[in-house]
Motif scaffolding. Structure first.
Motif, PDB file in Angstrom:
ATOM      1  N   TYR A 127       5.937 -21.834  43.846  1.00  0.00           N
ATOM      2  CA  TYR A 127       6.522 -20.801  42.741  1.00  0.00           C
ATOM      3  C   TYR A 127       6.031 -19.546  43.070  1.00  0.00           C
ATOM      4  O   TYR A 127       5.432 -18.952  43.890  1.00  0.00           O
ATOM      5  CB  TYR A 127       5.766 -21.121  41.383  1.00  0.00           C
ATOM      6  N   TYR A 128       7.002 -18.741  42.357  1.00  0.00           N
ATOM      7  CA  TYR A 128       7.155 -17.199  42.435  1.00  0.00           C
ATOM      8  C   TYR A 128       7.436 -16.476  41.017  1.00  0.00           C
ATOM      9  O   TYR A 128       8.505 -16.917  40.551  1.00  0.00           O
ATOM     10  CB  TYR A 128       7.987 -16.643  43.674  1.00  0.00           C
ATOM     11  N   GLU A 129       6.605 -15.736  40.585  1.00  0.00           N
ATOM     12  CA  GLU A 129       6.724 -14.960  39.412  1.00  0.00           C
ATOM     13  C   GLU A 129       6.524 -13.550  39.552  1.00  0.00           C
ATOM     14  O   GLU A 129       5.645 -13.071  40.346  1.00  0.00           O
ATOM     15  CB  GLU A 129       5.797 -15.519  38.290  1.00  0.00           C
ATOM     16  N   GLU A 130       7.004 -12.527  39.044  1.00  0.00           N
ATOM     17  CA  GLU A 130       7.071 -11.352  39.089  1.00  0.00           C
ATOM     18  C   GLU A 130       7.020 -10.817  37.554  1.00  0.00           C
ATOM     19  O   GLU A 130       7.727 -11.082  36.722  1.00  0.00           O
ATOM     20  CB  GLU A 130       8.263 -10.728  39.748  1.00  0.00           C
ATOM     21  N   LYS A 131       5.946  -9.525  37.578  1.00  0.00           N
ATOM     22  CA  LYS A 131       5.805  -8.895  36.297  1.00  0.00           C
ATOM     23  C   LYS A 131       5.810  -7.595  36.361  1.00  0.00           C
ATOM     24  O   LYS A 131       4.782  -7.117  37.082  1.00  0.00           O
ATOM     25  CB  LYS A 131       4.869  -9.507  35.396  1.00  0.00           C
ATOM     26  N   LYS A 132       6.373  -6.704  35.500  1.00  0.00           N
ATOM     27  CA  LYS A 132       6.357  -5.239  35.630  1.00  0.00           C
ATOM     28  C   LYS A 132       5.332  -4.901  34.702  1.00  0.00           C
ATOM     29  O   LYS A 132       5.414  -5.221  33.409  1.00  0.00           O
ATOM     30  CB  LYS A 132       7.795  -4.656  35.299  1.00  0.00           C
ATOM     31  N   ILE A 133       4.330  -3.850  34.944  1.00  0.00           N
ATOM     32  CA  ILE A 133       3.284  -3.506  34.285  1.00  0.00           C
ATOM     33  C   ILE A 133       3.078  -1.947  34.126  1.00  0.00           C
ATOM     34  O   ILE A 133       3.390  -1.464  35.327  1.00  0.00           O
ATOM     35  CB  ILE A 133       1.822  -4.227  34.288  1.00  0.00           C
ATOM     36  N   ASN A 134       2.650  -1.407  33.139  1.00  0.00           N
ATOM     37  CA  ASN A 134       2.454   0.214  33.105  1.00  0.00           C
ATOM     38  C   ASN A 134       1.039   0.308  32.855  1.00  0.00           C
ATOM     39  O   ASN A 134       0.755   0.256  31.704  1.00  0.00           O
ATOM     40  CB  ASN A 134       3.330   0.868  32.335  1.00  0.00           C
ATOM     41  N   ILE A 135       0.150   0.692  33.566  1.00  0.00           N
ATOM     42  CA  ILE A 135      -1.371   0.517  33.608  1.00  0.00           C
ATOM     43  C   ILE A 135      -1.310   2.145  32.850  1.00  0.00           C
ATOM     44  O   ILE A 135      -1.031   3.035  33.336  1.00  0.00           O
ATOM     45  CB  ILE A 135      -2.023   0.680  34.877  1.00  0.00           C
TER      46      ILE A 135
END
Length: 141
Positions: A133-141
């Motif tokens: 599986y592959y999952e990607e998430k964009k976050i802003n720290i």
């Protein structure tokens, strides 16, 4: 002042402006590619598409970001193993890859409070029951 002098001044200013831009571009040393082995990654991309489709077929959200605790939570079953790639698009020197294997439910998060503030992509590649599986998430720290 006549037309001839005006045209010469405009051309001279334009040449100086272009020379300045070229000088600025040549002096830049912090240009980073997304990956060093671009062509090999492109050839393997069909495998990546299959992993993405597998992850979309799951009936639960795999990655979540807790903004208060600054943690990336992985909602994966026990026994899953894989890699988390913390990707900083603006500076490849800050990228981190973390291998994991979930042996119990309490280990399902990654602290990101020590990372430099800004925009990040969390790329999760994992395997469970022989399926990748592959999952990607964009976050802003």
């Amino acid at each position: 002042m006549d037309w001839g002098k005006g045209i010469v001044i405009v051309i001279a200013v334009f040449v100086l402006f272009m020379a300045g831009l070229v000088t600025i571009c040549v002096k830049q040393d912090d240009i980073h590619l997304v990956t060093q082995n671009y062509y090999e990654e492109e050839i393997k991309y069909q495998d990546q598409i299959d992993k993405i489709v597998n992850a979309h077929n799951l009936d639960y959200e795999v990655l979540a970001y807790n903004t208060q605790l600054k943690r990336v939570v992985m909602n994966l079953p026990v026994g899953s193993k894989g890699t988390v790639h913390l990707f900083r698009p603006s500076d490849a020197r800050l990228d981190q890859k973390i291998d994991f294997q979930l042996l119990n439910v309490e280990e399902n998060y990654i602290d990101v409070k020590d990372l430099k503030a800004g925009y990040w992509k969390v790329k999760l590649t994992w395997e469970e029951n022989g399926v990748a599986y592959y999952e990607e998430k964009k976050i802003n720290i």
